[in-house]
Design a protein around this motif. Sequence first.
Motif, PDB file in Angstrom:
ATOM      1  N   ASP A 162      41.621  31.032  50.188  1.00 38.60           N
ATOM      2  CA  ASP A 162      41.262  30.066  51.275  1.00 38.60           C
ATOM      3  C   ASP A 162      41.983  28.903  51.221  1.00 38.60           C
ATOM      4  OD1 ASP A 162      39.268  31.795  52.201  1.00 38.60           O
ATOM      5  OD2 ASP A 162      37.742  31.093  50.752  1.00 38.60           O
ATOM      6  N   LEU A 163      42.965  28.891  50.348  1.00 38.17           N
ATOM      7  CA  LEU A 163      43.878  27.724  50.060  1.00 38.17           C
ATOM      8  C   LEU A 163      44.757  27.418  51.281  1.00 38.17           C
ATOM      9  CD1 LEU A 163      45.300  28.032  46.303  1.00 38.17           C
ATOM     10  CD2 LEU A 163      43.423  26.497  47.253  1.00 38.17           C
ATOM     11  N   PRO A 164      45.190  26.276  51.875  1.00 40.51           N
ATOM     12  CA  PRO A 164      46.103  26.112  52.817  1.00 40.51           C
ATOM     13  C   PRO A 164      47.449  26.333  52.430  1.00 40.51           C
ATOM     14  CG  PRO A 164      45.521  23.943  51.888  1.00 40.51           C
ATOM     15  CD  PRO A 164      44.702  25.002  51.245  1.00 40.51           C
ATOM     16  N   PRO A 165      48.426  26.790  53.170  1.00 35.43           N
ATOM     17  CA  PRO A 165      49.871  26.969  52.863  1.00 35.43           C
ATOM     18  C   PRO A 165      50.471  26.028  52.324  1.00 35.43           C
ATOM     19  CG  PRO A 165      49.391  26.929  55.326  1.00 35.43           C
ATOM     20  CD  PRO A 165      48.184  26.665  54.718  1.00 35.43           C
ATOM     21  N   THR A 166      49.957  24.652  52.347  1.00 39.71           N
ATOM     22  CA  THR A 166      50.777  23.536  51.889  1.00 39.71           C
ATOM     23  C   THR A 166      50.113  23.200  50.397  1.00 39.71           C
ATOM     24  OG1 THR A 166      49.468  21.871  53.086  1.00 39.71           O
ATOM     25  CG2 THR A 166      51.574  22.743  54.008  1.00 39.71           C
ATOM     26  N   TYR A 167      49.113  23.942  50.000  1.00 41.88           N
ATOM     27  CA  TYR A 167      48.406  23.418  48.957  1.00 41.88           C
ATOM     28  C   TYR A 167      49.425  23.150  47.607  1.00 41.88           C
ATOM     29  CZ  TYR A 167      45.246  23.799  44.926  1.00 41.88           C
ATOM     30  OH  TYR A 167      44.611  23.518  43.767  1.00 41.88           O
ATOM     31  N   TYR A 168      50.255  24.038  47.122  1.00 41.44           N
ATOM     32  CA  TYR A 168      51.064  23.607  46.339  1.00 41.44           C
ATOM     33  C   TYR A 168      52.236  22.858  46.291  1.00 41.44           C
ATOM     34  CZ  TYR A 168      48.740  27.703  43.728  1.00 41.44           C
ATOM     35  OH  TYR A 168      47.926  28.375  43.180  1.00 41.44           O
ATOM     36  N   ILE A 169      52.569  22.082  47.626  1.00 45.20           N
ATOM     37  CA  ILE A 169      53.093  21.107  47.634  1.00 45.20           C
ATOM     38  C   ILE A 169      52.336  19.813  47.850  1.00 45.20           C
ATOM     39  CG2 ILE A 169      54.770  19.760  49.550  1.00 45.20           C
ATOM     40  CD1 ILE A 169      55.410  22.531  50.645  1.00 45.20           C
ATOM     41  N   ASP A 170      51.292  19.782  48.588  1.00 47.20           N
ATOM     42  CA  ASP A 170      50.254  18.561  48.438  1.00 47.20           C
ATOM     43  C   ASP A 170      50.046  18.152  46.966  1.00 47.20           C
ATOM     44  OD1 ASP A 170      50.328  18.825  51.173  1.00 47.20           O
ATOM     45  OD2 ASP A 170      48.547  19.805  51.258  1.00 47.20           O
ATOM     46  N   SER A 171      49.807  18.994  46.231  1.00 49.28           N
ATOM     47  CA  SER A 171      49.333  19.053  44.763  1.00 49.28           C
ATOM     48  C   SER A 171      50.492  18.511  43.835  1.00 49.28           C
ATOM     49  CB  SER A 171      48.793  20.083  44.364  1.00 49.28           C
ATOM     50  OG  SER A 171      47.519  20.587  45.073  1.00 49.28           O
ATOM     51  N   LEU A 172      51.525  18.506  44.309  1.00 51.25           N
ATOM     52  CA  LEU A 172      52.785  18.038  43.509  1.00 51.25           C
ATOM     53  C   LEU A 172      53.880  17.030  43.924  1.00 51.25           C
ATOM     54  CD1 LEU A 172      53.234  21.605  41.908  1.00 51.25           C
ATOM     55  CD2 LEU A 172      52.495  19.724  40.657  1.00 51.25           C
ATOM     56  N   LEU A 173      53.213  16.057  44.927  1.00 49.01           N
ATOM     57  CA  LEU A 173      53.952  15.098  45.492  1.00 49.01           C
ATOM     58  C   LEU A 173      54.343  14.210  44.180  1.00 49.01           C
ATOM     59  CD1 LEU A 173      52.202  14.864  48.841  1.00 49.01           C
ATOM     60  CD2 LEU A 173      54.334  16.215  48.396  1.00 49.01           C
ATOM     61  N   LEU A 174      55.443  14.426  43.617  1.00 47.76           N
ATOM     62  CA  LEU A 174      55.578  13.478  42.509  1.00 47.76           C
ATOM     63  C   LEU A 174      56.918  12.799  42.589  1.00 47.76           C
ATOM     64  CD1 LEU A 174      54.298  15.926  39.821  1.00 47.76           C
ATOM     65  CD2 LEU A 174      53.266  13.837  40.509  1.00 47.76           C
ATOM     66  N   PRO A 175      57.374  11.652  41.983  1.00 49.90           N
ATOM     67  CA  PRO A 175      58.648  10.964  41.846  1.00 49.90           C
ATOM     68  C   PRO A 175      59.471  11.742  41.200  1.00 49.90           C
ATOM     69  CG  PRO A 175      56.784   9.412  41.200  1.00 49.90           C
ATOM     70  CD  PRO A 175      56.102  10.869  41.212  1.00 49.90           C
ATOM     71  N   ASN A 176      60.737  11.774  41.973  1.00 48.51           N
ATOM     72  CA  ASN A 176      62.092  12.188  41.414  1.00 48.51           C
ATOM     73  C   ASN A 176      61.791  13.892  41.170  1.00 48.51           C
ATOM     74  OD1 ASN A 176      64.719  12.125  40.355  1.00 48.51           O
ATOM     75  ND2 ASN A 176      63.984  12.079  38.201  1.00 48.51           N
ATOM     76  N   ALA A 177      61.221  14.408  42.153  1.00 47.82           N
ATOM     77  CA  ALA A 177      60.660  15.900  42.047  1.00 47.82           C
ATOM     78  C   ALA A 177      61.243  16.666  43.309  1.00 47.82           C
ATOM     79  CB  ALA A 177      59.562  16.106  41.544  1.00 47.82           C
ATOM     80  N   ILE A 178      61.532  18.014  43.225  1.00 48.66           N
ATOM     81  CA  ILE A 178      61.626  18.590  44.191  1.00 48.66           C
ATOM     82  C   ILE A 178      60.614  19.855  44.534  1.00 48.66           C
ATOM     83  CG2 ILE A 178      63.415  20.147  45.253  1.00 48.66           C
ATOM     84  CD1 ILE A 178      65.348  19.183  43.352  1.00 48.66           C
ATOM     85  N   ASN A 179      60.550  20.241  45.693  1.00 44.84           N
ATOM     86  CA  ASN A 179      59.447  21.395  45.782  1.00 44.84           C
ATOM     87  C   ASN A 179      60.250  22.493  46.649  1.00 44.84           C
ATOM     88  OD1 ASN A 179      57.203  23.456  46.812  1.00 44.84           O
ATOM     89  ND2 ASN A 179      55.954  21.964  45.823  1.00 44.84           N
ATOM     90  N   THR A 180      60.509  23.601  46.311  1.00 44.83           N
ATOM     91  CA  THR A 180      61.271  24.632  46.998  1.00 44.83           C
ATOM     92  C   THR A 180      60.128  25.564  47.351  1.00 44.83           C
ATOM     93  OG1 THR A 180      62.966  26.250  47.236  1.00 44.83           O
ATOM     94  CG2 THR A 180      61.968  26.140  44.996  1.00 44.83           C
ATOM     95  N   ALA A 181      59.816  25.630  48.905  1.00 42.85           N
ATOM     96  CA  ALA A 181      58.890  26.401  49.362  1.00 42.85           C
ATOM     97  C   ALA A 181      59.132  27.433  50.394  1.00 42.85           C
ATOM     98  CB  ALA A 181      57.916  25.323  50.065  1.00 42.85           C
TER      99      ALA A 181
END
Length: 310
Positions: free
Chosen positions: A236-255
């Motif tokens: 039931d997790l939203p598709p952005t869950y692993y982006i929303d949870s890792l909005l950190l400085p000096n980081a990248i999220n490849t989704a």
Amino acid sequence: MTTEQLQKIGFSLWCDFVQRDFLDHAFGALLSQGGGLLNGATSNPSIFATALQSPHYAQQKASLHGLDSKSIYEHLAFSDIAKAADMLAPLHQADARHGFVSIEIDPFLCDDAPRSIDEGVRIFKTLNKPNVMIKVPATQAGYEVMNALLARSIPVNATLIFSPAQTKSCMEAFALARRDSLAQAVVSIFVSRIDRAYGSTTLGIANAKECYACVQSFEDPNSRALFASTGVKGGDLPPTYYIDSLLLPNAINTAPLDALKAFLEKLRTGDCESVQPTCTELNHTIDYDKLLDEGLMAFKQSFHTMLESL
């Protein structure tokens, strides 16, 4: 958080998808919608194994008749990577940290450092694009490869990282190369695979944050943590869950595309908030070696299946 706030802390999005029709028709628009926050792309053997079955490659495949399967793969894949690199080039020219697209060394070479180094150098020279990153699995041999490529000023994407120990080894390999090179490097920390393996929704995030802290502790301005394996599979997790949870400085999220589009829509509507799930599970319950072995096997199987199809 807004796009401007995320840019201010040095957060970036990369698209975890490279495919010819997508590059020809949708990628440019997606980059425009990203408002400068979306500034890179990644590929892997599994992505290409699926992509190269598309009819959009049929004409080029026919022109390569008579070549061995790996040569055919490289002609097809290199065409896509070069096109993506050209599309991202303005971002890279504006800021040397941005505008990268990555391609992986043959996964069957993961335990052979000399051949991996030769292949990484060959791929980078063949593509002849400064904003191409060479992906290297974080195996024992891989650390030697990362160091050798980075020392030659070849950008490196260290991949299939599950543990803080792997992260530290990657950063140490980078540090040795920094005497000769300021080329960009990223440490690709896999997140959701851990949760899927252990029936969790928080363990992978907690583990990723520990790896991220390790990257940050080296204070290397040319190396960043990249959160990979951030697609939601079922539940039931939203598709952005692993982006929303890792909005950190000096980081990248490849989704993956669905998560990326959903997140950009949230930014557009002002509905983007950082999520901080509480994890009570212990990281030492994770069998990191098993996860790495399974990840390597999956990439090898995809690469083998793709070559067999060509």
